[in-house]
Scaffold this motif. Structure first.
Motif, short mmCIF file in Angstrom:
data_model
loop_
_atom_site.label_atom_id
_atom_site.label_comp_id
_atom_site.label_asym_id
_atom_site.label_seq_id
_atom_site.Cartn_x
_atom_site.Cartn_y
_atom_site.Cartn_z
N UNK A 129 0.78 -1.39 -0.15
CA UNK A 129 0.01 -0.11 -0.29
C UNK A 129 0.92 1.15 0.14
N UNK A 130 1.92 1.17 0.68
CA UNK A 130 2.75 2.42 0.87
C UNK A 130 3.67 2.56 -0.42
N UNK A 131 4.01 1.66 -1.24
CA UNK A 131 4.68 1.52 -2.39
C UNK A 131 3.61 2.20 -3.50
N UNK A 132 2.50 1.34 -3.55
CA UNK A 132 1.31 2.26 -4.41
C UNK A 132 1.10 3.72 -4.41
N UNK A 133 1.27 3.98 -2.96
CA UNK A 133 0.86 5.50 -2.74
C UNK A 133 2.21 6.41 -3.37
N UNK A 134 3.47 5.79 -3.01
CA UNK A 134 4.55 6.42 -3.28
C UNK A 134 4.52 6.62 -5.07
N UNK A 135 4.21 5.34 -5.81
CA UNK A 135 4.13 5.41 -7.37
C UNK A 135 3.01 6.45 -7.73
N UNK A 136 2.11 6.72 -7.04
CA UNK A 136 1.07 7.48 -7.38
C UNK A 136 1.59 9.03 -7.20
N UNK A 137 2.08 9.29 -6.24
CA UNK A 137 2.80 10.75 -5.95
C UNK A 137 3.79 11.03 -6.95
N UNK A 138 4.69 10.15 -7.31
CA UNK A 138 5.56 10.28 -8.21
C UNK A 138 5.05 10.57 -9.51
N UNK A 139 3.97 9.39 -9.91
CA UNK A 139 3.57 9.72 -11.27
C UNK A 139 2.77 11.09 -11.25
N UNK A 140 2.01 11.43 -10.40
CA UNK A 140 1.15 12.65 -10.38
C UNK A 140 2.33 14.05 -10.63
N UNK A 141 3.27 13.66 -9.98
CA UNK A 141 4.44 14.83 -9.99
C UNK A 141 4.97 14.85 -11.36
N UNK A 142 5.30 13.89 -12.19
CA UNK A 142 5.78 13.64 -13.42
C UNK A 142 4.66 14.37 -14.36
N UNK A 143 3.35 14.00 -14.22
CA UNK A 143 2.50 14.60 -15.10
C UNK A 143 2.03 16.05 -15.08
N UNK A 144 2.52 16.56 -13.88
CA UNK A 144 2.35 18.01 -13.75
C UNK A 144 3.60 18.81 -14.08
N UNK A 145 4.64 17.88 -14.54
CA UNK A 145 6.00 18.53 -15.04
C UNK A 145 6.92 19.02 -13.72
N UNK A 146 6.70 18.57 -12.54
CA UNK A 146 7.52 18.99 -11.50
C UNK A 146 8.67 17.69 -11.36
#
Length: 169
Positions: free
Chosen positions: A152-169
């Motif tokens: 669950x923590x792994x999936x939360x980290x992945x989502x956070x990193x994917x969100x950051x990539x998609x926002x261009x940060x």
């Protein structure tokens, strides 16, 4: 796969990666409130966590994430800091390490948890590229609880990193 490579991927007990650092807090390590600088605590935690990750993987590792660094109690001048870590969960090439820093009053023997966190590392092969890591065998209640919630923590980290990539940060 060579026999040595296959052996290195055999799951390992969380306790095999357990690492402990103990140090006394001097005035030069503290802020104006006479408590240990948060950055000093984080440095200790990163070092101890890296040792745990390398003990588990038997490879070089790099820190890729720190999660939930929670400062819950101060660590004062003259007290002892005990930083303890172990591998709590792994994915294909990543290693999650649980780290806890306790404080101990040497006069009373009283101990208190001061900081907790999760550090994540990626294992690196000889070529400098991500390398596969062994699974974890949890044994204690604490290890089992952290292991069972690791994905669950792994999936939360992945989502956070994917969100950051998609926002261009």
């Amino acid at each position: 796969m060579t026999e040595q490579a296959a052996q290195s991927l055999t799951p390992k007990r969380a306790s095999d990666s357990r690492t402990v650092l103990t140090d006394i807090v001097f005035p030069s390590d503290t802020n104006h409130l006479q408590t240990l600088f948060g950055g000093v605590v984080m440095e200790y935690m990163d070092k101890v966590a890296a040792i745990s990750a390398m003990r588990h993987s038997r490879t070089s590792v790099v820190t890729v994430s720190t999660d939930s660094i929670d400062f819950v109690a101060p660590i004062r001048v003259g007290e002892v800091i005990i930083v303890e870590s172990f591998v709590s969960w792994t994915h294909r090439t990543s290693i999650e390490v649980y780290v806890k820093a306790d404080t101990e009053n040497l006069k009373t023997g009283e101990r208190e948890t001061a900081v907790t966190a999760f550090f994540v590392f990626v294992s690196l092969g000889e070529d400098g590229k991500p390398a596969a890591v062994p699974g974890v065998i949890p044994e204690t209640d604490e290890e089992v609880t952290l292991y069972e919630t690791g994905e669950e923590r792994y999936l939360q980290r992945r989502k956070r990193m994917d969100d950051r990539k998609n926002k261009g940060h």
